[in-house]
Design an enzyme around this catalytic site. Structure first.
Site, PDB file in Angstrom:
ATOM      1  N   LYS A 399       0.832  -1.207   0.000  1.00 54.27           N
ATOM      2  CA  LYS A 399       0.000   0.000   0.000  1.00 54.27           C
ATOM      3  C   LYS A 399       0.865   1.255   0.000  1.00 54.27           C
ATOM      4  CE  LYS A 399      -3.574  -2.414   2.523  1.00 54.27           C
ATOM      5  NZ  LYS A 399      -2.738  -3.547   2.998  1.00 54.27           N
ATOM      6  N   ASP A 417       6.107   0.714  10.788  1.00 56.27           N
ATOM      7  CA  ASP A 417       5.650  -0.615  11.162  1.00 56.27           C
ATOM      8  C   ASP A 417       6.253  -0.990  12.497  1.00 56.27           C
ATOM      9  OD1 ASP A 417       4.102  -2.894   9.504  1.00 56.27           O
ATOM     10  OD2 ASP A 417       5.418  -3.750  11.025  1.00 56.27           O
ATOM     11  N   CYS A 518      -8.125  -6.663   7.026  1.00 57.42           N
ATOM     12  CA  CYS A 518      -8.409  -7.787   6.141  1.00 57.42           C
ATOM     13  C   CYS A 518      -9.214  -8.823   6.908  1.00 57.42           C
ATOM     14  CB  CYS A 518      -7.130  -8.406   5.590  1.00 57.42           C
ATOM     15  SG  CYS A 518      -5.992  -8.923   6.864  1.00 57.42           S
TER      16      CYS A 518
END
Lengths: 653, 141
Positions: A399, A417, A518
């Protein structure tokens, strides 16, 4: 002749007709019996051929193919057949073989047609003949002797040896039962066929009965199982599957098909049990997912999770257009197609002779392997050029690089992250894709407004249970428990709050946050967004900008959420053929907000983008207020408060 | 490259600079650099484009990620024919048979940028022969 042929056809087609509706035993039986039948017919045919040959030799006009001639043939052949019946089995075959050869040479045309007729004639007339032959047996035998003499003579003419002749003679006298045997066999065949037919009918009926009565015994079985509450490990999956189908059928038309005295819950309990067994989910997860859909859709969903999703790549517009990528891949023999109208950069790969992740184009960063679903949040976020964007949970960079491509390498992207190892792949992907405006950092996302705030747009692809990508990672089915979900949703709530706080509402172009997972569960999606809306009233949901996907739930299982939650989008594997996904786009209206759940007056400064510029004084005030809140409200998120307090203290010192 | 480096730092659109971070040299626009200041040193993993790194022995090694930029300004370049791309990418030497084009008067043992015929930078290399010598070689040399 035509009649006879018709008869024959009928005979052959009859068993076939019966075999059609039943796919069980009878059809097989018929199949088995057919060849037997044929061999018999063959034998008799050969015999009759021989006879015919004899006749044709005797009659001068044998080569003519007239009907009269054939009729004569038949009549006489019947006699001959009787005579022939006196031969031994072995000799019969021996001779018939020879005769068969002979026919091949001389009687090709004649044989084919008249033989068939003869066969049938034989069959039909055998009975009568049998009766006659018993009475006239002696006379016939005498005549037969004569006939056979002439026959064998002719045979020698056609090249038979004398020894064969002698054999024939001796056999004629010894036994005269061959005809009887043939008849018996034909009788047997008839009987067998009849039995077959009866059996077939019976089976058909029993099957019909089974179908009608299916649910009833099933329910008894239900009871037994429920009472015992014991799962038989060796239970046949096939049975389970058919049971699932049946129960679903009943549930879909419950009023008509239900078994009296049983309520829906019982059916559903059974169905869930079966599903858990058949697809291998743990009970908790199954319940969670099952409640999301209507029954039949749930089955589809589970089924779709067993099938891998198509491989999708995204052309990297920083380096190459989609056309270039498609062309160069087609040159390598890859079969691909644009993924859909909604994306200008997606390509769907059907099959490829080369590994898609190892072509020079891939290494050169012309495209990225990326699931179709992960296009969604980025497209929804719709970054503009020269913006400052935060990707909170960025790895492995699919992304992030898409963001950079949309921004054409302008502005700045902060890719963050929490996992340092995953950061490596993030960095590698950024370099490979030629992203130059990216700063990669390694923070826990929850620290964010303190690290940096004032972003124009924020993409939060929260860590989740992965219930949308079960086809990719089936271990989710059994590994996730209630505890996991509790922890995950907790983290997600913290993340979304810090994401909102890091955003700058005063941004000229932006002020948007996109939250995506997700996962398909309500707990991780709608509830989290709802929580954020409650906690940060300076936000509102806006249209996600995606023109497909299903609307989010605005109420679920008795919980009612904010009305605007239907602006969020859900994607399912079975309806959209992409991974299960959830996208919510939030617009931050102002940097300050009134705390709704706080009874106290006074405006609290949001610890969002104002944070960077906020003075210590404001911080103190904030801290004080939050402390008050903490005392008053038990419901308040303690962890977050602690965090904020700590931060405040740090700042102070 | 040499003098071309000036073009890298003084670009028409935005000033860029080289920054050293944990042995690695990054090439980054100043605006991004200023924004990245707020990211802690330990937590910052990369910014902009990594140009190269200093080895433990203190030597500077160019990083392949800098290819795109270097390719624009490199003085000596080598173009490889399409059938030679894969052997090169798999780590083999560039044979003369695969040599599509080469910058004139490249000296021996000169660092070069290797490009495909369609001008996609593939990697770095060191010439084994000067251009003039290469002309005389047999195809597999």
């Amino acid at each position: 002749m035509a009649k006879l042929n018709h008869k024959q056809r009928k005979r052959q087609s009859l068993p076939a007709d019966f075999s059609e509706p039943i796919n069980g035993k009878p059809a097989k039986k018929n199949l088995n019996s057919k060849p037997k039948n044929k061999t018999k017919v063959k034998k008799t045919r050969l015999a009759s051929n021989k006879i015919q040959k004899n006749q044709s030799k005797q009659i001068p006009s044998d080569e003519e193919d007239s009907d009269d001639h054939i009729k004569k043939d038949k009549r006489e052949s019947l006699k001959d057949l009787e005579r022939l019946g006196q031969f031994n089995d072995d000799d019969f075959e021996l001779m018939s073989d020879e005769a068969g050869d002979y026919i091949d040479e001389e009687f090709d045309d004649n044989a084919d047609e008249s033989n068939m007729d003869n066969d049938i004639d034989n069959h039909n007339n055998k009975m009568k003949m049998f009766e006659n032959s018993e009475e006239e047996g002696d006379i016939e035998l005498n005549g037969a002797e004569e006939d056979s003499e002439s026959f064998s003579e002719e045979h020698t003419e056609t090249g038979n040896t004398e020894s064969a002749e002698e054999e024939n003679y001796s056999d004629v006298d010894s036994d005269g039962n061959e005809l009887l045997e043939i008849e018996k066999e034909s009788k047997k065949l008839d009987k067998k066929r009849k039995i077959d037919e009866v059996l077939a009918e019976e089976e058909l009926q029993t099957q019909m009965q089974q179908r009608e009565a299916f649910v009833l015994p099933q329910q008894e079985l239900d009871d037994a199982e429920m009472e015992v509450e014991e799962e038989d490990a060796a239970e046949d999956l096939q049975i389970v599957q058919t049971r699932i189908q049946e129960v679903v059928r009943v549930l879909n038309r419950f009023q008509e098909l239900r078994d009296e005295g049983r309520d829906r819950a019982e059916y559903i309990a059974q169905l869930k049990k079966d599903l858990a067994l058949y697809y291998g989910y743990n009970d908790y997860l199954l319940n969670l997912l099952f409640d999301l859909f209507p029954v039949s859709e749930a089955i589809e969903f589970f089924e779709a999770n067993e099938v891998p999703r198509p491989v999708v790549i995204r052309a990297n517009t920083l380096k190459a257009g989609r056309k270039d990528v498609a062309n160069s891949l087609i040159n390598r023999g890859v079969n691909l197609e644009p993924v859909g109208k909604w994306s200008k950069v997606g390509l769907q790969i059907f099959d490829s002779p080369v590994p898609i992740g190892a072509t020079p184009e891939y290494l050169a960063g012309h495209y990225m392997l990326q699931a179709a679903s992960s296009f969604m949040p980025v497209m929804s976020l719709a970054p503009k050029e020269n913006e400052k964007i935060l990707d909170m949970c960025a790895a492995p960079g699919g992304k992030t690089t898409f963001l950079a491509a949309l921004m054409k390498n302008t502005g700045s992207i902060f890719a963050n992250d929490a996992n340092k190892d995953r950061c490596k792949s993030l960095v590698a992907n950024c370099y490979r894709m030629g992203v130059k405006n990216c700063v990669v950092s390694h923070y826990d996302g929850r620290q964010f407004p303190s690290v940096m705030g004032g972003f124009d747009r924020i993409l939060l692809d929260a860590p989740c249970s992965g219930t949308g990508v079960i086809s990719k990672d089936p271990s989710v089915k059994i590994s996730k428990s209630e505890e996991d979900f509790r922890l995950l949703t907790h983290i997600q709530k913290e993340l979304i709050i810090s994401a909102i706080d890091s955003c700058d509402a005063k941004s000229k172009t932006g002020g948007y946050i996109v939250y995506s997972t997700c996962s398909v569960t309500v707990e991780e999606n709608e509830e989290v967004v709802n929580y954020a809306l409650k906690k940060r009233p300076n936000c509102k949901l806006v249209d996600s900008g995606l023109d497909f996907g299903k609307d989010g739930f605005s109420s679920f299982k008795g919980k009612s959420f904010h009305k605007s939650l239907n602006l969020t989008k859900r994607f399912y594997p079975h309806t959209h053929n992409m991974d299960g996904f959830y996208v919510a786009k939030i617009k931050k209206i102002s940097n300050t907000f009134k705390k709704v759940d706080n009874d106290e007056e006074g405006v609290i400064i949001g610890n969002g983008s104002g944070y960077m510029t906020s003075t210590n004084k404001k911080q103190k005030k904030l801290m004080k207020n939050e402390k008050l809140v903490e005392q008053e409200e038990v419901k308040f998120n303690d962890d977050e408060d602690e965090k904020i307090i700590k931060r405040g203290l740090k700042k102070k010192f | 490259m040499r003098r071309n480096i000036v073009h890298l730092i003084e670009r028409p659109d935005e000033t860029y600079c080289f920054r050293l971070h944990k042995d690695r040299c990054y090439y980054v626009s100043e605006s991004i650099m200023r924004k990245a200041v707020s990211v802690g040193r330990d937590n910052l993993i990369s910014l902009g484009v990594c140009f190269g790194k200093f080895t433990k022995t203190g030597k500077f090694r160019l990083n392949i990620t800098a290819l795109d930029i270097l390719a624009q300004y490199a003085k000596y370049k080598v173009w490889v024919k399409p059938n030679g791309e894969m052997p090169y990418l798999y780590g083999n030497h560039v044979l003369k048979a695969h040599l599509g084009r080469i910058t004139e008067d490249t000296p021996e043992h000169q660092g070069v940028i290797v490009l495909s015929m369609s001008d996609i930078p593939l990697g770095f290399g060191v010439t084994a022969r000067a251009t003039t010598e290469a002309r005389k070689l047999d195809p597999t040399g």
